[in-house]
Design a protein around this motif. Structure first.
Motif: not given
Ligand code: NAP
Length: 339
Positions: A153-167, A170-176
């Motif tokens: 499980t990967v939790l991301i803050s400012a997740a809708a922002g430029a960096v966060g949305s890409v993080v 990438i986490a989903r692509i890696n099966g998280c």
């Protein structure tokens, strides 16, 4: 280019708290003649990044020196070489590098300057967003520092922002399993429907963030990608799984603080969970940028990576636009398109 005026936004006064219009100045300067080894760049796009706020301050040690008063504001730009006294660059080349909030910048072509491939067919602004330091921050921060494994499980803050949305992607692509924290219902809808997060938490509509994190991460957090710091970091620290990794990418909730920010009261949760908290600056990975760009471009082209840019036209609008990063009004990578 003799007789060409260069419009510049300068740092007039150091801000205390949130920057105000009177912290910035505007001037027009004649361009000096190029010296040996220099290149003249016409800036096409400026990247507005939260880090610029830190460069406006004096004092605290950082990875970039403070911008001196009455000097041009600093930013990463995409630019076209219009004149060159440097054999490595020719007029017509496009670059991405550290320049200024101005029409033209003069560079030595060394340091943080990257040539954009001559056969590039992508919109140039993408070299400030997903194929620039934004996407690379997400890529190296998550994969190298966070080291996510499939099923975690990967939790991301400012997740809708430029960096966060890409993080998150990438986490989903890696099966998280991906859980994003963002401000407002619309950003949370975007997280799930556009960026494919499993869950979203609207921190602006909850009085108990820790409870929400526990609800959305019932087995605990394996990786917390922190863009915000402060109270959000404290809430996440109380929801860690054993062996968790916290990626300290940014602390935007503290950048405008006028008093020293108290540290998280519960850092000892790292000890309880045999967890690790590690900060990084994307430039540490400069020698591996080609690897990151190539992978991000492949994901973009095969449709597994979505991205959003928030483009504001006009150099003179840069000071106002910059504030959007701190009130959450930006919807994607914040970029100024030059006039
Ligand atoms: N380590 C590195 O090398 C590196 C490189 C690039 C960026 N960064 C860091 O990455 C983070 C994100 O940068 P970005 O360029 O992608 O910006 P961004 O996320 O596109 O924009 C900033 C967002 O932060 C949120 N925010 C602002 N103030 C907040 C607060 N007080 N509490 C909670 N959320 C707040 C807002 O979203 P909401 O509407 O959701 O509140 C805002 O839209 C920043 O901390 C930045 O310093 C680090």
């Amino acid at each position: 280019m003799p007789n060409t005026l260069n419009r510049q936004i300068i740092l007039k006064k150091r801000p205390r708290g949130l920057p105000r219009p009177d912290n910035f100045g505007y001037r027009e300067m004649a361009l000096p003649a190029l010296k040996d080894g220099q290149i003249l760049l016409r800036n096409l796009y400026l990247s507005l990044d939260p880090a610029i706020r830190g460069w406006m301050d004096e004092g605290e040690e950082s990875y970039q020196p403070p911008i001196p008063l009455d000097h041009v504001m600093r930013a990463v730009t995409v630019a076209e070489v219009v004149e060159s006294q440097n054999a490595a660059y020719a007029p017509g080349d496009f670059i991405m590098g550290l320049n200024g909030w101005e029409d033209y910048s003069i560079s030595t072509g060394t340091g943080f300057v990257n040539k954009i491939p001559a056969d590039n067919k992508l919109p140039l602004s993408i070299y400030l967003s997903v194929l620039g330091t934004t996407g690379l921050t997400a890529y190296f921060g998550l994969l190298d520092v966070g080291k996510p494994k499939s099923g975690e499980t990967v939790l991301i803050s400012a997740a809708a922002g430029a960096v966060g949305s890409v993080v998150g992607q990438i986490a989903r692509i890696n099966g998280c399993r991906t859980v994003g924290i963002a401000g407002g219902a619309e950003k949370c809808r975007q997280l799930v429907e556009l960026f494919g997060f499993d869950e979203a938490i609207d921190y602006k509509s909850t009085a108990d963030l820790e409870r929400e994190i526990n609800l959305k991460c019932p087995k605990g957090i394996d990786v917390y990608f922190d863009n915000v710091g402060g109270a959000m970091l404290e809430a996440a620290l109380n929801c860690l799984k054993d062996g968790a990794r916290i990626v300290m990418c940014g602390a935007i909730s503290t950048y405008n603080a006028t008093e020293p920010v108290p540290g998280p009261s519960n850092l000892w949760q790292l000890l309880v969970h045999n967890a690790r908290l590690e900060g990084f600056i994307v430039s540490k990975y400069a020698s591996r940028f080609p690897e990151g760009v190539s992978q991000l471009a492949q994901w973009l082209l095969d449709g597994s990576l979505q991205h959003r840019e928030h483009v504001v036209p006009g150099l003179k609008n840069a000071p106002d636009a910059f504030l959007k990063l701190f009130n959450g009004e930006n919807t994607g990578k914040l970029i100024i398109q030059m006039d």
